[in-house]
Design a protein around this motif. Structure first.
Motif, short mmCIF file in Angstrom:
data_model
loop_
_atom_site.label_atom_id
_atom_site.label_comp_id
_atom_site.label_asym_id
_atom_site.label_seq_id
_atom_site.Cartn_x
_atom_site.Cartn_y
_atom_site.Cartn_z
N MET A 292 43.27 23.09 -57.44
CA MET A 292 43.93 24.39 -57.36
C MET A 292 42.90 25.51 -57.53
SD MET A 292 46.78 25.97 -56.97
CE MET A 292 47.56 27.55 -57.30
N ILE A 293 42.76 26.37 -56.52
CA ILE A 293 41.80 27.47 -56.60
C ILE A 293 42.29 28.49 -57.61
CG2 ILE A 293 40.66 29.31 -55.32
CD1 ILE A 293 39.78 26.51 -54.52
N GLU A 294 41.46 28.77 -58.61
CA GLU A 294 41.81 29.72 -59.66
C GLU A 294 41.30 31.13 -59.38
OE1 GLU A 294 40.30 28.06 -63.26
OE2 GLU A 294 41.53 26.24 -63.13
N TYR A 295 40.14 31.21 -58.73
CA TYR A 295 39.61 32.53 -58.43
C TYR A 295 38.71 32.50 -57.20
CZ TYR A 295 35.17 31.16 -60.69
OH TYR A 295 34.00 30.55 -61.04
N VAL A 296 38.50 33.70 -56.64
CA VAL A 296 37.66 33.85 -55.46
C VAL A 296 36.47 34.75 -55.81
CG1 VAL A 296 37.50 34.91 -53.18
CG2 VAL A 296 39.48 33.49 -53.76
N GLN A 297 35.28 34.27 -55.50
CA GLN A 297 34.08 35.10 -55.60
C GLN A 297 33.93 35.81 -54.26
OE1 GLN A 297 31.28 31.94 -56.64
NE2 GLN A 297 31.11 32.77 -58.70
N PHE A 298 34.06 37.13 -54.27
CA PHE A 298 34.13 37.88 -53.03
C PHE A 298 32.93 38.81 -52.89
CE2 PHE A 298 36.34 41.55 -50.69
CZ PHE A 298 36.07 41.00 -49.45
N PHE A 299 32.28 38.77 -51.72
CA PHE A 299 31.12 39.59 -51.42
C PHE A 299 31.48 40.54 -50.28
CE2 PHE A 299 29.55 35.89 -53.52
CZ PHE A 299 28.39 36.26 -54.19
N PRO A 300 32.04 41.73 -50.58
CA PRO A 300 32.41 42.66 -49.51
C PRO A 300 31.21 43.25 -48.79
CG PRO A 300 32.70 43.70 -51.64
CD PRO A 300 32.39 42.26 -51.91
N THR A 301 30.07 43.29 -49.49
CA THR A 301 28.82 43.74 -48.89
C THR A 301 27.66 43.04 -49.60
OG1 THR A 301 27.41 45.64 -48.36
CG2 THR A 301 28.59 45.71 -50.45
N LEU A 302 26.57 42.85 -48.89
CA LEU A 302 25.36 42.34 -49.52
C LEU A 302 24.28 43.41 -49.58
CD1 LEU A 302 26.80 39.59 -49.12
CD2 LEU A 302 24.56 38.59 -48.81
N ARG A 303 24.64 44.64 -49.21
CA ARG A 303 23.70 45.74 -49.35
C ARG A 303 23.47 46.03 -50.83
NH1 ARG A 303 24.89 50.79 -47.90
NH2 ARG A 303 27.16 50.49 -47.91
N CYS A 304 22.25 46.45 -51.16
CA CYS A 304 21.94 46.77 -52.55
C CYS A 304 20.85 47.83 -52.60
CB CYS A 304 21.48 45.52 -53.31
SG CYS A 304 21.41 45.77 -55.11
N ASN A 305 20.88 48.63 -53.64
CA ASN A 305 19.87 49.67 -53.83
C ASN A 305 18.71 49.21 -54.70
OD1 ASN A 305 21.76 49.59 -55.99
ND2 ASN A 305 21.01 51.55 -56.73
N LYS A 306 18.75 47.93 -55.09
CA LYS A 306 17.67 47.36 -55.88
C LYS A 306 17.17 46.08 -55.22
CE LYS A 306 18.71 49.30 -60.43
NZ LYS A 306 18.81 49.01 -61.88
N ASN A 307 16.09 45.55 -55.77
CA ASN A 307 15.51 44.32 -55.23
C ASN A 307 15.09 43.43 -56.40
OD1 ASN A 307 14.54 42.46 -53.33
ND2 ASN A 307 12.51 43.39 -53.33
N CYS A 308 16.06 43.00 -57.18
CA CYS A 308 15.77 42.21 -58.38
C CYS A 308 15.19 40.85 -58.01
CB CYS A 308 17.06 42.03 -59.20
SG CYS A 308 17.81 43.59 -59.73
N GLU A 309 14.17 40.45 -58.72
CA GLU A 309 13.45 39.22 -58.37
C GLU A 309 14.27 37.97 -58.62
OE1 GLU A 309 9.90 38.74 -60.62
OE2 GLU A 309 10.89 38.95 -62.56
N PHE A 310 15.34 38.05 -59.42
CA PHE A 310 16.15 36.88 -59.71
C PHE A 310 17.36 36.75 -58.80
CE2 PHE A 310 17.36 40.38 -62.55
CZ PHE A 310 18.67 40.57 -62.17
N CYS A 311 17.60 37.72 -57.92
CA CYS A 311 18.82 37.74 -57.11
C CYS A 311 18.77 36.69 -55.99
CB CYS A 311 19.03 39.12 -56.52
SG CYS A 311 20.52 39.26 -55.50
N PHE A 312 19.81 35.88 -55.88
CA PHE A 312 19.83 34.86 -54.83
C PHE A 312 19.90 35.47 -53.44
CE2 PHE A 312 24.31 35.69 -54.47
CZ PHE A 312 24.67 35.22 -53.21
N ASN A 313 20.44 36.67 -53.33
CA ASN A 313 20.64 37.28 -52.02
C ASN A 313 19.35 37.76 -51.37
OD1 ASN A 313 23.39 37.04 -51.43
ND2 ASN A 313 23.92 38.68 -52.83
N ARG A 314 18.26 37.78 -52.11
CA ARG A 314 17.02 38.26 -51.51
C ARG A 314 16.49 37.28 -50.46
NH1 ARG A 314 15.73 35.63 -56.05
NH2 ARG A 314 13.75 34.52 -56.24
N VAL A 315 16.97 36.06 -50.45
CA VAL A 315 16.55 35.10 -49.44
C VAL A 315 17.68 34.78 -48.46
CG1 VAL A 315 14.80 34.06 -50.92
CG2 VAL A 315 17.11 33.10 -50.90
N ASN A 316 18.83 35.41 -48.65
CA ASN A 316 19.97 35.17 -47.77
C ASN A 316 20.18 36.39 -46.89
OD1 ASN A 316 22.32 34.45 -46.51
ND2 ASN A 316 23.59 34.50 -48.35
#
Length: 307
Positions: free
Chosen positions: A1-25
């Motif tokens: 049973m799905i309890e929650y949804v992780q939702f990414f309405p945008t992947l734009r960002c004003n920072k470039n954190c070295e730990f962020c998974f999205n920097r390679v996606n």
């Protein structure tokens, strides 16, 4: 049973954190969730009894229709959590005015210094604080003291490792939990965040991906886990093209739902008997083999690390 949804309405960002998974996606960096699809999306969640929407990014406050999305979710009695880097304080204040029946909770990521006006905002609204933990980055003592003195929940995130360099900076899971235990002696409001593939959850399956949660990207594409959103082969459907029942019954979810005998050979681990092998996505990313244990606990990945 799905309890929650992780939702990414945008992947734009004003920072470039070295730990962020999205920097390679880069698969979705030019795509934003269509505002005219918000009502349909929220209705899908409500009809399927999914009452928790976890909004991530990118930076969610760069999504122009964020208020519309949150307002619609609240009206459908859906709890909303938002993770932000805290750059847009006025937008945060305005959004919190929509917070009917305390259905909106915002977590502020603090990883690189102390911003007093941001701390004042956190104190005023009792917002959460979130920090990513690695060998290089541990909680700032002043932030722990601030959280304690103001009764603020402080979430410490076990760092994702999507590159070889990340593996060098990460720490084995048992070291992370040891740190959590030490910090909790200072403040009980410290809360660890990590994949249930380590400990917790239902032992009938290794990972909650696709069973307790799903990830929805800006184009409506659905994945078991956000870490696999860059892999086309792990797309399990689209919220506007497939029913939720079709999505959660995808044959691609078998590897997440199958019990797993932990193959980890780390002799230093004191929780191996409880562990289910860690995050499946990390094994796929680094080994291209879901049956291996989480590479962050492989001490060889840390031997040459110089901090």
């Amino acid at each position: 049973m799905i309890e929650y949804v992780q939702f990414f309405p945008t992947l734009r960002c004003n920072k470039n954190c070295e730990f962020c998974f999205n920097r390679v996606n880069r698969s979705f960096e030019s795509i934003e969730f269509p505002p005219d699809k918000i009502e349909d999306f929220v209705d899908i969640l409500k009809r399927n009894n999914i009452l928790h929407l976890d909004i991530l990014g990118g930076e969610p406050f760069l999504y122009k229709a964020l208020e519309k999305l949150v307002k619609s979710a609240i009206e459908h009695e859906i709890k909303v959590t938002i993770s932000t880097n805290g750059s847009f304080e006025k937008k945060i204040e305005r959004l919190l005015k929509l917070n009917k029946n305390a259905r909106v909770q915002i977590g502020i990521s603090i990883n690189d210094g102390i911003n007093q006006s941001l701390l004042d905002l956190i104190r005023k609204h009792k917002l959460w604080i979130k920090s990513v933990i690695s060998r290089k980055q541990t909680p700032h003592r002043e932030i722990v003291k601030f959280a304690k003195s103001n009764g603020i929940d402080y979430y410490l995130l076990y760092m994702d490792a999507v590159t070889e360099k990340d593996l060098e900076l990460s720490m084995p899971f048992y070291e992370f939990m040891k740190l959590i235990k030490e910090l909790r002696n200072q403040y009980s409001g410290i809360k660890p965040v990590y994949c249930k593939g380590f400990t917790g959850g239902d032992k009938k399956y290794r990972c909650p991906a696709g069973t307790e949660k799903i990830t929805v990207m800006p184009n409506g594409a659905v994945y078991p886990c956000y870490l696999l959103s860059g892999f086309d082969e792990f797309c399990i459907g689209n919220v506007f093209q497939n029913s939720l029942q079709e999505i959660v019954m995808s044959h691609k979810l078998k590897i997440f739902k199958t019990p797993f005998n932990n193959s980890c050979n780390n002799t230093s681990c004191n929780i191996k008997e409880k562990c289910r092998g860690g995050c499946v996505a990390h094994s796929i990313i680094h080994y291209n083999n879901f049956s291996k244990s989480d590479p962050r606990c492989n001490t060889k990945n840390h031997e040459e690390c110089e901090l």
